[in-house]
Enzyme design. Sequence first.
Site, PDB file in Angstrom:
ATOM      1  N   GLY A   1     -10.834  11.974  -9.566  1.00 50.07           N
ATOM      2  CA  GLY A   1      -9.485  11.926  -9.119  1.00 50.07           C
ATOM      3  C   GLY A   1      -8.646  11.106 -10.139  1.00 50.07           C
ATOM      4  O   GLY A   1      -9.025  10.591 -11.094  1.00 50.07           O
TER       5      GLY A   1
ATOM      6  N   ASP B   1      -6.656  -4.753  -7.329  1.00 54.23           N
ATOM      7  CA  ASP B   1      -7.539  -3.678  -7.413  1.00 54.23           C
ATOM      8  C   ASP B   1      -8.618  -3.673  -8.499  1.00 54.23           C
ATOM      9  O   ASP B   1      -9.545  -3.234  -8.466  1.00 54.23           O
ATOM     10  CB  ASP B   1      -6.779  -2.038  -7.217  1.00 54.23           C
ATOM     11  CG  ASP B   1      -6.243  -1.997  -5.775  1.00 54.23           C
ATOM     12  OD1 ASP B   1      -6.931  -2.784  -4.651  1.00 54.23           O
ATOM     13  OD2 ASP B   1      -5.464  -1.059  -5.593  1.00 54.23           O
TER      14      ASP B   1
ATOM     15  N   THR C   1       0.867  -1.226  -0.065  1.00 57.20           N
ATOM     16  CA  THR C   1       0.097  -0.062   0.014  1.00 57.20           C
ATOM     17  C   THR C   1       0.812   1.115  -0.056  1.00 57.20           C
ATOM     18  O   THR C   1       2.169   1.155  -0.250  1.00 57.20           O
ATOM     19  CB  THR C   1      -1.015  -0.042   1.060  1.00 57.20           C
ATOM     20  OG1 THR C   1      -1.873   1.144   1.164  1.00 57.20           O
ATOM     21  CG2 THR C   1      -0.223   0.069   2.481  1.00 57.20           C
TER      22      THR C   1
ATOM     23  N   GLY D   1      -3.681   6.655  -7.828  1.00 54.56           N
ATOM     24  CA  GLY D   1      -3.633   5.377  -7.700  1.00 54.56           C
ATOM     25  C   GLY D   1      -4.657   4.593  -8.029  1.00 54.56           C
ATOM     26  O   GLY D   1      -4.980   3.650  -8.838  1.00 54.56           O
ATOM     27  N   ALA D   2      -5.963   4.891  -7.191  1.00 52.89           N
ATOM     28  CA  ALA D   2      -6.990   4.168  -7.265  1.00 52.89           C
ATOM     29  C   ALA D   2      -7.904   4.443  -8.605  1.00 52.89           C
ATOM     30  O   ALA D   2      -8.316   3.804  -9.354  1.00 52.89           O
ATOM     31  CB  ALA D   2      -8.108   4.416  -6.401  1.00 52.89           C
TER      32      ALA D   2
ATOM     33  N   LYS E   1       3.368   1.264  -3.475  1.00 52.63           N
ATOM     34  CA  LYS E   1       2.729   0.647  -4.640  1.00 52.63           C
ATOM     35  C   LYS E   1       3.532   0.642  -5.974  1.00 52.63           C
ATOM     36  O   LYS E   1       3.641  -0.340  -6.723  1.00 52.63           O
ATOM     37  CB  LYS E   1       1.456   1.058  -5.052  1.00 52.63           C
ATOM     38  CG  LYS E   1       0.103   0.312  -3.932  1.00 52.63           C
ATOM     39  CD  LYS E   1      -1.060   0.858  -4.365  1.00 52.63           C
ATOM     40  CE  LYS E   1      -1.783   0.412  -3.341  1.00 52.63           C
ATOM     41  NZ  LYS E   1      -3.476   0.279  -3.923  1.00 52.63           N
TER      42      LYS E   1
END
Length: 289
Positions: free
Chosen positions: A127, A102, A62, A130-131, A66
Amino acid sequence: MTQRIGLIGFPLGHSISPVFQQAALDARGIDARYEPWEIPPERVEEIATRLRASETLGANVTIPYKSAVLSFLDEIDPAARAVGAVNTILHDGDRLIGSNTDVVGFTRSIREDAGREIAGAILLVVGAGGAARAVVAAGLREGAARIVVVARRPSQAEALAAEFQRGPLASDRTAIDALPLDPRDPRLGDAVAGCDLLVNATPVGMGHGADAPPPISLDRLSPRALVCDLIYRPPRTALLREAQERGAAILNGLPMLIYQGAASFERWTGQAAPVEIMRRAAEEALRGE
Ligand code: NAP
């Protein structure tokens, strides 16, 4: 010998992964401990040493490692390569194999917990960190019709869109655009009005920021849309509350967290993950906070 699975990050805060991963290992009778490995940046080389230890089965990764772990690995799967981030490592013999769960975690949550398909959908992603990259990768893999990336720093959204447009997942069936997260830009309202799936991939509304207004105006949201907030603490952010008031379907980030964890578990153990046990353990941990 008891095997180990690490959660690599710094700082680790209140991650619930150890709770639901240990519940899964115990339920399957696997002699392994899932443990937090909080490693400060000045000791980054410790990551490789711990990963290559004989008792290490693998790890989750995390923030902030990452992307940094890519350089420690012998093999990286295509999803992780496209996203540019690894969240799962398998220690297989003398090889370290990185993947990004993910992407499948997000896809499975949309399909199984919201009953929607990404294929053919118009996605709006708020956004560009990363996500958001994992969500865009899922959109491309599943064949979304269009993906609009919206960020407060337009350059970040444009760079993400440009990278995926020429990356390994690029495809003619999916258009990718970038827009500034600027309420004065009329294109933003049009994009909200036209989307089938709106995803919050910013931390706005997380934890103590629960009362913060949503990161994007939902004034023109269609009641047919699904709004997904990747945040799961609190379970219903201001964004999700407002989406629900407007008649849209909502989904928080807990199913994605569980499914990415389930996919990681399956890589480490080769066994089917006990998803409902993981979900119950996570929900109980969150209720107890
Ligand atoms: P990240 O890499 O730091 O990216 C965060 C993005 O949000 C960046 O584009 C950032 O823009 C933007 N942002 C931050 N504060 C903002 C604000 N006040 N207004 C508008 N935009 C803002 O973080 P991440 O790893 O992508 O995580 C994002 C969220 O997803 C977090 O809440 C995280 O907990 C959640 N998440 C959930 C799961 C799950 O399994 N459910 C998995 C991964 C992440 P700047 O760069 O300009 O700050």
